[in-house]
Design an enzyme around this catalytic site. Structure first.
Site, PDB file in Angstrom:
ATOM      1  N   ASN A 114       0.857  -1.192   0.000  1.00  0.00           N
ATOM      2  CA  ASN A 114       0.000   0.000   0.000  1.00  0.00           C
ATOM      3  C   ASN A 114       0.897   1.249   0.000  1.00  0.00           C
ATOM      4  OD1 ASN A 114      -1.438   2.245   1.073  1.00  0.00           O
ATOM      5  ND2 ASN A 114      -3.065   0.871   1.714  1.00  0.00           N
ATOM      6  N   HIS A 174       0.985   6.263   1.820  1.00  0.00           N
ATOM      7  CA  HIS A 174       1.724   7.223   2.647  1.00  0.00           C
ATOM      8  C   HIS A 174       2.928   7.838   1.938  1.00  0.00           C
ATOM      9  CE1 HIS A 174      -1.203   6.796   5.611  1.00  0.00           C
ATOM     10  NE2 HIS A 174      -1.035   5.491   5.678  1.00  0.00           N
ATOM     11  N   HIS A 196      -5.592   3.700  -1.647  1.00  0.00           N
ATOM     12  CA  HIS A 196      -6.909   4.068  -1.113  1.00  0.00           C
ATOM     13  C   HIS A 196      -7.227   5.505  -1.531  1.00  0.00           C
ATOM     14  CE1 HIS A 196      -9.537   4.415   2.823  1.00  0.00           C
ATOM     15  NE2 HIS A 196     -10.203   4.724   1.733  1.00  0.00           N
ATOM     16  N   ARG A 231      -9.344   8.224  -0.842  1.00  0.00           N
ATOM     17  CA  ARG A 231     -10.308   8.679   0.171  1.00  0.00           C
ATOM     18  C   ARG A 231     -11.170   9.801  -0.380  1.00  0.00           C
ATOM     19  NH1 ARG A 231     -10.376   8.083   5.663  1.00  0.00           N
ATOM     20  NH2 ARG A 231      -9.095   6.385   6.411  1.00  0.00           N
ATOM     21  N   ARG A 289      -6.944  12.903   1.032  1.00  0.00           N
ATOM     22  CA  ARG A 289      -5.861  13.346   1.914  1.00  0.00           C
ATOM     23  C   ARG A 289      -4.491  12.800   1.511  1.00  0.00           C
ATOM     24  NH1 ARG A 289      -7.280  10.127   7.452  1.00  0.00           N
ATOM     25  NH2 ARG A 289      -9.287  11.114   7.105  1.00  0.00           N
ATOM     26  N   HIS A 290      -4.471  11.646   0.836  1.00  0.00           N
ATOM     27  CA  HIS A 290      -3.173  11.157   0.342  1.00  0.00           C
ATOM     28  C   HIS A 290      -3.255  10.876  -1.168  1.00  0.00           C
ATOM     29  CE1 HIS A 290      -5.105   7.423   1.617  1.00  0.00           C
ATOM     30  NE2 HIS A 290      -4.768   7.565   2.884  1.00  0.00           N
ATOM     31  N   GLU A 317      -8.723   0.727  -3.256  1.00  0.00           N
ATOM     32  CA  GLU A 317      -9.514   0.770  -2.012  1.00  0.00           C
ATOM     33  C   GLU A 317     -10.361   2.017  -2.008  1.00  0.00           C
ATOM     34  OE1 GLU A 317      -7.676   0.890   1.802  1.00  0.00           O
ATOM     35  OE2 GLU A 317      -6.449  -0.829   1.279  1.00  0.00           O
ATOM     36  N   THR A 354      -6.952   6.566  10.324  1.00  0.00           N
ATOM     37  CA  THR A 354      -6.825   5.465   9.370  1.00  0.00           C
ATOM     38  C   THR A 354      -8.116   4.655   9.438  1.00  0.00           C
ATOM     39  OG1 THR A 354      -5.491   3.530   8.752  1.00  0.00           O
ATOM     40  CG2 THR A 354      -5.648   4.012  11.098  1.00  0.00           C
ATOM     41  N   THR A 355      -8.235   3.617   8.619  1.00  0.00           N
ATOM     42  CA  THR A 355      -9.470   2.832   8.594  1.00  0.00           C
ATOM     43  C   THR A 355      -9.571   2.048   9.909  1.00  0.00           C
ATOM     44  OG1 THR A 355      -9.056   2.638   6.232  1.00  0.00           O
ATOM     45  CG2 THR A 355     -10.825   1.292   7.135  1.00  0.00           C
ATOM     46  N   GLU A 367     -11.214  -9.146   3.165  1.00  0.00           N
ATOM     47  CA  GLU A 367      -9.930  -8.823   3.777  1.00  0.00           C
ATOM     48  C   GLU A 367     -10.191  -8.632   5.261  1.00  0.00           C
ATOM     49  OE1 GLU A 367      -7.292  -6.107   1.789  1.00  0.00           O
ATOM     50  OE2 GLU A 367      -6.400  -5.470   3.696  1.00  0.00           O
ATOM     51  N   HIS A 401      -3.646  -4.471   7.796  1.00  0.00           N
ATOM     52  CA  HIS A 401      -3.727  -3.297   8.667  1.00  0.00           C
ATOM     53  C   HIS A 401      -2.819  -3.462   9.872  1.00  0.00           C
ATOM     54  CE1 HIS A 401      -5.132   0.456  10.298  1.00  0.00           C
ATOM     55  NE2 HIS A 401      -5.726   0.662   9.135  1.00  0.00           N
ATOM     56  N   GLY A 402      -1.868  -2.544   9.974  1.00  0.00           N
ATOM     57  CA  GLY A 402      -0.984  -2.512  11.140  1.00  0.00           C
ATOM     58  C   GLY A 402       0.077  -3.598  11.152  1.00  0.00           C
ATOM     59  N   GLY A 423       1.183  -1.402   4.345  1.00  0.00           N
ATOM     60  CA  GLY A 423       1.586  -0.083   3.875  1.00  0.00           C
ATOM     61  C   GLY A 423       2.412   0.716   4.853  1.00  0.00           C
ATOM     62  N   HIS A 424       1.762   1.258   5.861  1.00  0.00           N
ATOM     63  CA  HIS A 424       2.369   2.268   6.715  1.00  0.00           C
ATOM     64  C   HIS A 424       3.734   1.849   7.256  1.00  0.00           C
ATOM     65  CE1 HIS A 424       2.780   4.572  10.554  1.00  0.00           C
ATOM     66  NE2 HIS A 424       2.524   5.550   9.721  1.00  0.00           N
TER      67      HIS A 424
HETATM   68  N1  PXP Z   1      -5.845  -3.063   3.995  1.00  0.00           N
HETATM   69  C1  PXP Z   1      -6.801  -2.110   4.042  1.00  0.00           C
HETATM   70  C2  PXP Z   1      -8.170  -2.452   3.583  1.00  0.00           C
HETATM   71  C3  PXP Z   1      -6.488  -0.800   4.493  1.00  0.00           C
HETATM   72  O1  PXP Z   1      -7.456   0.137   4.529  1.00  0.00           O
HETATM   73  C4  PXP Z   1      -5.158  -0.509   4.853  1.00  0.00           C
HETATM   74  C5  PXP Z   1      -4.794   0.878   5.289  1.00  0.00           C
HETATM   75  O2  PXP Z   1      -5.074   1.786   4.307  1.00  0.00           O
HETATM   76  C6  PXP Z   1      -4.202  -1.529   4.774  1.00  0.00           C
HETATM   77  C7  PXP Z   1      -4.582  -2.800   4.364  1.00  0.00           C
HETATM   78  C8  PXP Z   1      -2.775  -1.294   5.122  1.00  0.00           C
HETATM   79  O3  PXP Z   1      -2.655  -0.968   6.467  1.00  0.00           O
HETATM   80  P1  PXP Z   1      -1.279  -0.416   6.996  1.00  0.00           P
HETATM   81  O4  PXP Z   1      -1.003   0.854   6.274  1.00  0.00           O
HETATM   82  O5  PXP Z   1      -1.520  -0.233   8.456  1.00  0.00           O
HETATM   83  O6  PXP Z   1      -0.246  -1.467   6.706  1.00  0.00           O
END
Ligand code: PXP
Length: 246
Positions: A9, A12, A45, A47, A51-52, A72, A102-103, A153, A196-197, A218-219
């Site tokens: 992702n 960022h 994503h 949005r 924002r990004h 996304e 974030t989501t 997911e 996520h995370g 991603g992050h």
């Molecule tokens: N999957 C989805 C559906 C998300 O919305 C995000 C964050 O945008 C991620 C994965 C990736 O999460 P992270 O940036 O925390 O790794």
């Protein structure tokens, strides 16, 4: 176990670019680097508040990358119009709140079943693989299968937080719930992804869930790119994911 795909992702990279209103760092350049480092797909994503990632980034990614794009977005009319026009490989529907950083949670598919069934039908018709970003709740999984989603997911954000806060028993319980959810979803014919995370520290247990086919990260990777470079960060994540399934 089947190899896991890694979706990187790149949102960022755009966050950093937008912080100065300049043209760099360029999300497409990051996506191409990710691809060269072994990413199996790119996730972005768009949005509502832009924002990004911006509309032009999605178009540049569609035209420029050689791996599938996972688009996304929130399930709004505006996003349906964009997805139907651009036809990305995958569309991942996520809940969106303007005030969140974030989501934060998963989509409430069960509460919005009728509308979402109608929302995804034309996307499926043009060939997009539609994914629902949900928590491990059985109701959400069953509703996702009923409305005709191809993929779910699973939101790993809560697991990641518990892991980072040093709460191993709660993290283990969350992991067990994610495992049960993956088994149920797979038995209903859904392809199962997660994200996520996720970090180097917490990816192993998630990557070891046998029914998973893809992780989206991603992050952490974009942050780690500051220290070790984006290519090496992706390679290290890949190595840990592969090791978890060996
Ligand atoms: N999957 C989805 C559906 C998300 O919305 C995000 C964050 O945008 C991620 C994965 C990736 O999460 P992270 O940036 O925390 O790794």
């Amino acid at each position: 176990m089947e190899k896991l795909r890694l979706g990187v992702n790149i949102d960022h990279v755009a966050t950093l670019r937008n912080a100065r209103g300049a043209a760099w760092p360029d999300p497409l350049r990051a996506a191409l680097l990710a691809e060269a480092a072994g990413a199996d797909g790119i996730t972005a994503h768009l949005r509502e508040d832009r924002r990004h990632i911006r509309d032009a980034d999605i178009e540049a990614l569609m035209a420029g990358i050689g791996v599938p794009l996972n688009f996304e977005c929130a399930a709004t009319d505006e996003m349906a119009e964009i997805a139907l026009r651009l036809r990305p490989h995958a569309v991942c529907l996520v809940p969106e709140k303007r005030e969140e950083r974030t989501t934060e949670g998963g989509l409430d598919v069960a509460a919005d079943e009728n509308r979402l069934a109608h929302y995804i039908a034309p996307l499926r018709e043009v060939g997009c693989r539609v994914s629902m970003f949900i928590g491990h709740d059985e109701r959400q999984i069953r509703a996702s299968a009923r409305i005709g989603a191809s993929v779910i997911e699973l939101h790993t954000g809560h697991y990641s937080e518990l892991h980072a806060e040093g709460r191993p028993d709660e993290a283990e319980a969350e992991l067990a719930a994610l495992r049960r959810a993956a088994t149920l979803a797979h038995s209903l014919g859904l392809e199962v992804h997660a994200g996520h995370g996720l970090t180097f520290e917490n990816v192993t247990e998630i990557a070891a869930i046998p029914e998973l086919r893809e992780l989206n990260i991603g992050h952490f990777l974009i942050g780690e790119a500051l220290f070790m470079g984006l290519g090496p960060a992706i390679e290290e994540m890949r190595r840990r994911m592969d090791a978890a399934r060996a």
